[in-house]
Write a protein that holds these residues in place. Sequence first.
Motif, PDB file in Angstrom:
ATOM      1  N   GLN A 159       0.836  -1.197   0.000  1.00 32.47           N
ATOM      2  CA  GLN A 159       0.000   0.000   0.000  1.00 32.47           C
ATOM      3  C   GLN A 159       0.880   1.261   0.000  1.00 32.47           C
ATOM      4  OE1 GLN A 159      -2.646  -0.184   3.301  1.00 32.47           O
ATOM      5  NE2 GLN A 159      -4.207   1.052   2.322  1.00 32.47           N
ATOM      6  N   ALA A 160       1.928   1.243   0.814  1.00 32.91           N
ATOM      7  CA  ALA A 160       2.829   2.391   0.884  1.00 32.91           C
ATOM      8  C   ALA A 160       3.475   2.628  -0.477  1.00 32.91           C
ATOM      9  CB  ALA A 160       3.887   2.160   1.962  1.00 32.91           C
ATOM     10  N   LEU A 161       3.964   1.561  -1.064  1.00 33.68           N
ATOM     11  CA  LEU A 161       4.656   1.673  -2.346  1.00 33.68           C
ATOM     12  C   LEU A 161       3.718   2.223  -3.423  1.00 33.68           C
ATOM     13  CD1 LEU A 161       7.443   1.059  -3.529  1.00 33.68           C
ATOM     14  CD2 LEU A 161       6.514  -1.125  -4.315  1.00 33.68           C
ATOM     15  N   ALA A 162       2.488   1.762  -3.413  1.00 33.02           N
ATOM     16  CA  ALA A 162       1.520   2.228  -4.410  1.00 33.02           C
ATOM     17  C   ALA A 162       1.282   3.728  -4.247  1.00 33.02           C
ATOM     18  CB  ALA A 162       0.215   1.460  -4.275  1.00 33.02           C
ATOM     19  N   ALA A 163       1.178   4.171  -3.001  1.00 29.56           N
ATOM     20  CA  ALA A 163       0.927   5.596  -2.749  1.00 29.56           C
ATOM     21  C   ALA A 163       2.067   6.453  -3.292  1.00 29.56           C
ATOM     22  CB  ALA A 163       0.752   5.836  -1.252  1.00 29.56           C
ATOM     23  N   LEU A 164       3.300   5.946  -3.198  1.00 33.35           N
ATOM     24  CA  LEU A 164       4.470   6.731  -3.594  1.00 33.35           C
ATOM     25  C   LEU A 164       4.538   6.999  -5.091  1.00 33.35           C
ATOM     26  CD1 LEU A 164       7.263   5.163  -1.362  1.00 33.35           C
ATOM     27  CD2 LEU A 164       5.862   7.182  -0.949  1.00 33.35           C
ATOM     28  N   SER A 165       3.722   6.296  -5.866  1.00 33.77           N
ATOM     29  CA  SER A 165       3.808   6.534  -7.301  1.00 33.77           C
ATOM     30  C   SER A 165       3.185   7.879  -7.668  1.00 33.77           C
ATOM     31  CB  SER A 165       3.132   5.391  -8.062  1.00 33.77           C
ATOM     32  OG  SER A 165       1.782   5.318  -7.660  1.00 33.77           O
ATOM     33  N   ARG A 166       2.444   8.497  -6.720  1.00 28.12           N
ATOM     34  CA  ARG A 166       1.918   9.836  -6.999  1.00 28.12           C
ATOM     35  C   ARG A 166       2.790  10.863  -6.317  1.00 28.12           C
ATOM     36  NH1 ARG A 166      -3.539  10.224  -4.896  1.00 28.12           N
ATOM     37  NH2 ARG A 166      -3.160  12.405  -5.373  1.00 28.12           N
ATOM     38  N   GLN A 167       3.092  11.938  -7.039  1.00 26.99           N
ATOM     39  CA  GLN A 167       3.999  12.954  -6.510  1.00 26.99           C
ATOM     40  C   GLN A 167       3.454  13.562  -5.216  1.00 26.99           C
ATOM     41  OE1 GLN A 167       3.986  16.826  -8.091  1.00 26.99           O
ATOM     42  NE2 GLN A 167       5.193  17.238  -6.261  1.00 26.99           N
ATOM     43  N   GLY A 168       4.349  13.819  -4.257  1.00 27.29           N
ATOM     44  CA  GLY A 168       3.920  14.423  -3.004  1.00 27.29           C
ATOM     45  C   GLY A 168       4.963  14.221  -1.923  1.00 27.29           C
ATOM     46  N   VAL A 169       4.636  14.669  -0.713  1.00 26.18           N
ATOM     47  CA  VAL A 169       5.523  14.433   0.423  1.00 26.18           C
ATOM     48  C   VAL A 169       4.863  13.378   1.305  1.00 26.18           C
ATOM     49  CG1 VAL A 169       6.720  15.431   2.403  1.00 26.18           C
ATOM     50  CG2 VAL A 169       6.341  16.825   0.360  1.00 26.18           C
ATOM     51  N   TYR A 170       5.576  12.297   1.549  1.00 31.91           N
ATOM     52  CA  TYR A 170       5.030  11.182   2.319  1.00 31.91           C
ATOM     53  C   TYR A 170       5.859  10.930   3.563  1.00 31.91           C
ATOM     54  CZ  TYR A 170       2.459  10.381  -1.930  1.00 31.91           C
ATOM     55  OH  TYR A 170       1.634  10.545  -3.004  1.00 31.91           O
ATOM     56  N   VAL A 171       5.171  10.572   4.634  1.00 34.43           N
ATOM     57  CA  VAL A 171       5.867  10.195   5.858  1.00 34.43           C
ATOM     58  C   VAL A 171       5.705   8.688   5.994  1.00 34.43           C
ATOM     59  CG1 VAL A 171       5.982  10.503   8.339  1.00 34.43           C
ATOM     60  CG2 VAL A 171       5.274  12.418   6.868  1.00 34.43           C
ATOM     61  N   LEU A 172       6.813   7.989   5.897  1.00 32.15           N
ATOM     62  CA  LEU A 172       6.756   6.538   6.053  1.00 32.15           C
ATOM     63  C   LEU A 172       7.002   6.251   7.528  1.00 32.15           C
ATOM     64  CD1 LEU A 172       6.421   3.870   4.509  1.00 32.15           C
ATOM     65  CD2 LEU A 172       8.909   3.821   4.251  1.00 32.15           C
ATOM     66  N   HIS A 173       5.905   6.060   8.242  1.00 36.78           N
ATOM     67  CA  HIS A 173       5.991   5.911   9.691  1.00 36.78           C
ATOM     68  C   HIS A 173       5.927   4.440  10.053  1.00 36.78           C
ATOM     69  CE1 HIS A 173       3.984   6.558  13.867  1.00 36.78           C
ATOM     70  NE2 HIS A 173       5.257   6.270  13.956  1.00 36.78           N
ATOM     71  N   GLY A 174       7.056   3.897  10.487  1.00 32.59           N
ATOM     72  CA  GLY A 174       7.062   2.477  10.832  1.00 32.59           C
ATOM     73  C   GLY A 174       8.102   2.198  11.882  1.00 32.59           C
ATOM     74  N   VAL A 175       7.770   1.362  12.827  1.00 31.02           N
ATOM     75  CA  VAL A 175       8.723   1.000  13.877  1.00 31.02           C
ATOM     76  C   VAL A 175       9.944   0.356  13.239  1.00 31.02           C
ATOM     77  CG1 VAL A 175       6.942   0.684  15.627  1.00 31.02           C
ATOM     78  CG2 VAL A 175       7.629  -1.264  14.202  1.00 31.02           C
ATOM     79  N   THR A 176      11.012   0.282  14.003  1.00 33.69           N
ATOM     80  CA  THR A 176      12.224  -0.384  13.544  1.00 33.69           C
ATOM     81  C   THR A 176      11.866  -1.819  13.167  1.00 33.69           C
ATOM     82  OG1 THR A 176      13.131   0.757  15.431  1.00 33.69           O
ATOM     83  CG2 THR A 176      14.643  -0.582  14.148  1.00 33.69           C
ATOM     84  N   GLY A 177      12.313  -2.241  12.000  1.00 33.21           N
ATOM     85  CA  GLY A 177      12.033  -3.614  11.594  1.00 33.21           C
ATOM     86  C   GLY A 177      10.703  -3.781  10.881  1.00 33.21           C
ATOM     87  N   SER A 178      10.030  -2.656  10.619  1.00 31.29           N
ATOM     88  CA  SER A 178       8.726  -2.778   9.972  1.00 31.29           C
ATOM     89  C   SER A 178       8.849  -2.925   8.454  1.00 31.29           C
ATOM     90  CB  SER A 178       7.850  -1.573  10.313  1.00 31.29           C
ATOM     91  OG  SER A 178       8.466  -0.398   9.865  1.00 31.29           O
ATOM     92  N   GLY A 179      10.071  -2.811   7.950  1.00 29.86           N
ATOM     93  CA  GLY A 179      10.266  -3.021   6.522  1.00 29.86           C
ATOM     94  C   GLY A 179      10.330  -1.732   5.707  1.00 29.86           C
ATOM     95  N   LYS A 180      10.758  -0.635   6.346  1.00 30.49           N
ATOM     96  CA  LYS A 180      10.881   0.635   5.614  1.00 30.49           C
ATOM     97  C   LYS A 180      11.964   0.545   4.549  1.00 30.49           C
ATOM     98  CE  LYS A 180      11.671   3.177   9.291  1.00 30.49           C
ATOM     99  NZ  LYS A 180      11.486   2.177  10.383  1.00 30.49           N
ATOM    100  N   THR A 181      13.085  -0.059   4.916  1.00 30.62           N
ATOM    101  CA  THR A 181      14.194  -0.123   3.969  1.00 30.62           C
ATOM    102  C   THR A 181      13.771  -0.858   2.698  1.00 30.62           C
ATOM    103  OG1 THR A 181      15.657  -0.152   5.864  1.00 30.62           O
ATOM    104  CG2 THR A 181      16.621  -0.723   3.737  1.00 30.62           C
ATOM    105  N   ARG A 182      12.983  -1.874   2.894  1.00 33.48           N
ATOM    106  CA  ARG A 182      12.471  -2.620   1.748  1.00 33.48           C
ATOM    107  C   ARG A 182      11.621  -1.704   0.857  1.00 33.48           C
ATOM    108  NH1 ARG A 182      10.703  -7.905   0.622  1.00 33.48           N
ATOM    109  NH2 ARG A 182      10.674  -7.836  -1.645  1.00 33.48           N
ATOM    110  N   VAL A 183      10.849  -0.835   1.479  1.00 34.21           N
ATOM    111  CA  VAL A 183      10.052   0.111   0.700  1.00 34.21           C
ATOM    112  C   VAL A 183      10.972   1.090  -0.041  1.00 34.21           C
ATOM    113  CG1 VAL A 183       8.296   1.941   0.793  1.00 34.21           C
ATOM    114  CG2 VAL A 183       8.031  -0.119   2.191  1.00 34.21           C
ATOM    115  N   TYR A 184      12.041   1.537   0.616  1.00 38.47           N
ATOM    116  CA  TYR A 184      12.980   2.455  -0.063  1.00 38.47           C
ATOM    117  C   TYR A 184      13.558   1.796  -1.311  1.00 38.47           C
ATOM    118  CZ  TYR A 184      13.311   4.825   4.549  1.00 38.47           C
ATOM    119  OH  TYR A 184      13.062   5.456   5.736  1.00 38.47           O
ATOM    120  N   THR A 185      14.016   0.551  -1.169  1.00 39.11           N
ATOM    121  CA  THR A 185      14.676  -0.068  -2.317  1.00 39.11           C
ATOM    122  C   THR A 185      13.681  -0.306  -3.454  1.00 39.11           C
ATOM    123  OG1 THR A 185      14.411  -2.255  -1.303  1.00 39.11           O
ATOM    124  CG2 THR A 185      16.523  -1.177  -0.981  1.00 39.11           C
TER     125      THR A 185
END
Length: 715
Positions: A159-185
């Motif tokens: 869901q996060a990745l899909a949202a990022l396909s639209r231009q804007g400023v997003y806050v990826l709020h996730g605890v450590t280990g929630s898989g943010k880095t995976r979303v970045y890559t």
Amino acid sequence: MAVDAPLPGTLDYAWAGENLSHGTWVSVPLGRRTVLGMVVTEPIPGSPDLLSVPGQSDLDPSKIRSIVGPVHGLPAADREWIALAAFAARYYRRSFGTVAVGLLPKWLRDLKNYAAKSASGATNFDRLWKSIDTAAASVAKPSRSALDDAPSLNADQTQALAALSRQGVYVLHGVTGSGKTRVYTEAAREALAQDPSAQVLMMVPEIGLTPQLVDRFRQALPGVSIAVLHSEVSERERAKLWLSAATNQARLVIGTRLAIMTPMPGLRLIMIDEEHDHSYKQQEGLRYSARDLAVWRAQHLGATLVLGSATPSIETWAQIDRGRYQRLSLPHRATGEPAAPIRLIDTLKDPATEGLSTESRAAISTVLEQGGQVLVFLNRRGYAPVLGCGSCGWSSLCRDCGVATVLHKLNSAKNAAAPRAANAATNGAAKTAAKSEWRLQCHHCGLTTPVPRQCPDCGDPDLQPLGRGVQRLEQTLQTAFPNARVLRVDRDSVRQAKALEQALETIARGEVDIVVGTQMLAKGHDFARMRLVVVADADTQLLNPDFRAPERLFATLMQVAGRAGRHETAGDPAQVLIQTRYPQHRLYRFLLSQDVAGFARMEMEDRQAAGLPPFTHMAAVRAAYRDEGKTRELLRGLRGTLEQLAQAHSWPVTVYGPVARYPEVQAGKWRGQILLESGSRSALHNLLASAEDWMVQHRELDTHLEVDPVEVSGG
Ligand code: ADP
Ligand code: ZN
Ligand code: ZN
């Protein structure tokens, strides 16, 4: 022409050669030197005074000096980058030339590198350029990604990745280990796949975190050329990386705060990990916030910005509230394991003898018996925060700053390299008894002095270390758990990124049982077998009067807590213990329930009620001078002037002070400031312009302006 000089506008120069386009780098005479300058022939939005129209000058033609010539090879600055430099100059109140020229890597500013050295005519620059061409050509062809085998994204990540396909400023709020880095890559992969000239910028708060992240990106994006930029990269290497980004050869730039200034003509996506981290604020020279510049840059370009954090800054929360940023939440750990529970230990009831309560000792021993690892966190370097005399009350103070000097133990061999340190620990504590040297060190100015043999005031030879730093805690742990392998990780044991990397590997390989360390350990490191985190003492930070102190402490404690139990292992469930004398403190209420949004809500209400940022804008005029009375008097005068001016123009600005900064005295100079606060940025900037006039008139003081200061009492 923009040159590196504190001028409000640009300088006019004569040139009879071919047309020089906007952004071209040239060498020009300035005073008795020849320096680098940038041609400005087009209006820069927001900075109308920066234009020199070719063929027009108000100066007497006989006074105009000539351009020496264009700097061959150095690619002209593009419009977007010029606009960024102009914005930074305006916002942080520096001259455009200083910022634009100053942003180039030092190596590229050095005109010697463009001069032919030998008969062959090749310059240093030519050689550098050639190495980039070769490097670009040698990048491997895309091969099968290591991540093809990785588990597929979970629903929140998708869901996060899909949202990022639209231009804007997003806050990826996730605890450590929630898989943010995976979303970045994944986000980087998509951005790069969409457009062959697209570029991505990934920022991290500190160098120690880059190697791990670079590995993740290399695996996820095979064949993509990555430039890694940080303060430990050599000047020549930095120049090279800069050029490869500017010419679109590097598609992904990973770096610390300085990377925000990299020219990237294809920039589509900027991601900032741990966006709340204060290391994104530069504390000298151009005092910029890399996060805030990223917001501007992304919006100016129409690029997407991702601000990732487990504990977004209060500034960021306020923007979410205003509907300017969109929050994307990754509420669970990607591995499925629940977050380790946090418990408080009331040290009034269970005193921390030698730094550790009975309960903490018991918990450590259980985990060690089960073969798990323990992290003991104490954010205080050195052996003891002060040395004191029991007879007369003397305590060690810095000669220059007047603050307590910290007692340090310098046992060089033991902590020189992390793996060896672990071995030394295995061989028992006996070896650590090898002669240690002691020093007193001021953590503000760095002044180091020998330890006096006796009290300078009363002559009593029995001086005592008072309080506890990590070195002393390390000793306590080693004594209490003689069979455990103890490793200390702090700025004294680990000076460079490389050493930190080694220490982290040692921990990850399980060659250490107890890790004891400072802030350095809190950030984004993944320790598989860490079953217990003990926070030895956070009370000093809890009582720190700076208005951002609670936010900072909350983030640190959440991060440290996140180190516990990141993967399924045998033994009791992971837990986090916090020793404190103030278990009732309201910060802990939110910490125990790990209610990040609730804590942010409370902080926002407090700040709004008190009229503090992000609900007002703040700036500080800072001055240091050897005479306190005089400095206060001058600052009081400045405050009066600014108040009158604000009143005359009906600018809604409140001026406070003068107040002392912490520490009050540094290098023999008293340090004070006045603070300006306003709901209107333009009103604030108008007043800062007069503050600058005042600064010019009082050159005997060391002065500087700080826009959006992060630390109001210190800094
Ligand atoms: P963060 O950056 O938020 O700390 P990471 O991206 O490093 O999180 O992920 C934490 C751990 O979870 C890593 O070991 C990673 O391999 C794993 N992980 C990430 N995404 C998934 C997923 N979709 N399914 C299973 N494991 C995952
Ligand atoms: Zn004494
Ligand atoms: Zn000092």
